[in-house]
Design a protein around this motif. Sequence first.
Motif, short mmCIF file in Angstrom:
data_model
loop_
_atom_site.label_atom_id
_atom_site.label_comp_id
_atom_site.label_asym_id
_atom_site.label_seq_id
_atom_site.Cartn_x
_atom_site.Cartn_y
_atom_site.Cartn_z
N TYR A 59 19.05 68.24 -21.27
CA TYR A 59 17.90 67.40 -20.99
C TYR A 59 17.26 67.00 -22.31
O TYR A 59 17.29 67.74 -23.28
CB TYR A 59 16.88 68.15 -20.13
N HIS A 60 16.65 65.83 -22.32
CA HIS A 60 15.99 65.30 -23.51
C HIS A 60 14.54 64.96 -23.20
O HIS A 60 14.24 64.48 -22.11
CB HIS A 60 16.69 64.01 -23.99
N ASN A 61 13.69 65.18 -24.17
CA ASN A 61 12.29 64.80 -24.10
C ASN A 61 11.99 64.02 -25.38
O ASN A 61 12.29 64.51 -26.48
CB ASN A 61 11.42 66.06 -24.01
N SER B 94 2.88 59.29 -24.55
CA SER B 94 3.87 58.83 -23.58
C SER B 94 5.17 59.56 -23.87
O SER B 94 5.41 59.99 -25.00
CB SER B 94 4.05 57.31 -23.66
N TYR B 95 5.98 59.70 -22.83
CA TYR B 95 7.26 60.37 -23.05
C TYR B 95 8.28 59.95 -22.01
O TYR B 95 7.94 59.50 -20.92
CB TYR B 95 7.09 61.89 -23.07
N GLY C 151 21.25 59.19 -19.91
CA GLY C 151 20.14 58.23 -19.98
C GLY C 151 18.85 58.78 -19.41
O GLY C 151 18.81 59.87 -18.84
N PRO C 152 17.76 58.01 -19.56
CA PRO C 152 16.45 58.47 -19.09
C PRO C 152 16.35 58.46 -17.56
O PRO C 152 16.98 57.65 -16.90
CB PRO C 152 15.48 57.46 -19.70
N PHE C 153 15.57 59.42 -17.03
CA PHE C 153 15.30 59.40 -15.60
C PHE C 153 13.82 59.28 -15.28
O PHE C 153 13.44 59.18 -14.13
CB PHE C 153 15.94 60.59 -14.86
N ASN D 29 15.28 58.22 -8.06
CA ASN D 29 14.95 59.46 -7.36
C ASN D 29 15.28 60.73 -8.14
O ASN D 29 15.38 61.81 -7.57
CB ASN D 29 15.63 59.51 -5.98
N ALA D 30 15.49 60.63 -9.43
CA ALA D 30 15.73 61.83 -10.24
C ALA D 30 14.39 62.50 -10.53
O ALA D 30 13.37 61.83 -10.68
CB ALA D 30 16.42 61.44 -11.54
N ASP D 31 14.41 63.82 -10.60
CA ASP D 31 13.20 64.56 -10.94
C ASP D 31 12.18 64.35 -9.83
O ASP D 31 12.31 64.93 -8.77
CB ASP D 31 12.70 64.11 -12.33
#
Length: 151
Positions: free
Chosen positions: A70-72, A88-89, A96-98, A127-129
């Motif tokens: 996972y990336h932040n 913001s994040y 890719g981003p979710f 619908n991720a996370d």
Amino acid sequence: MTGTVTHASFTIERDFPQPPARVYAAWSDPALRQRWFVDDPSFAVSEYDQDFRIGGREKGRFSQDGTLFYHNDTIIWHIVPNERLVFSYTMGTDSGPFSASLATVEIKAKGKGSQVIFTEQAAFFDNADGPEMRKAGWTELIDKLGQVIAG
């Protein structure tokens, strides 16, 4: 274009017996922030960097199983020491981003202690996370913040 976007916002409020300066330090001091935001026995952190200033960035890469990472990626937009922080994040994986979020942390004096009001506005992709899971994650983090400032 396919897929969905879910928009949501939530607020978490906590009262702490410590003054606003102590709460703010837990957000701004890299060593304190590491203890409540990064260190977690259920996630192996492979990369983390924090540059706490307006325009500064915070980046993290972590995994529960060593396979899915996972990336932040965070940008700090506004800082009022001991009172407010806006950032913001994005969250995502190697594919890719979710989600993308705007978060505001308000720290208010309350008696001899302080009140923290964390508000997040987010877009969750495909619908991720999702808002419930994200709020649960931040609730856990803010509870850990309380443990760090108490200790």
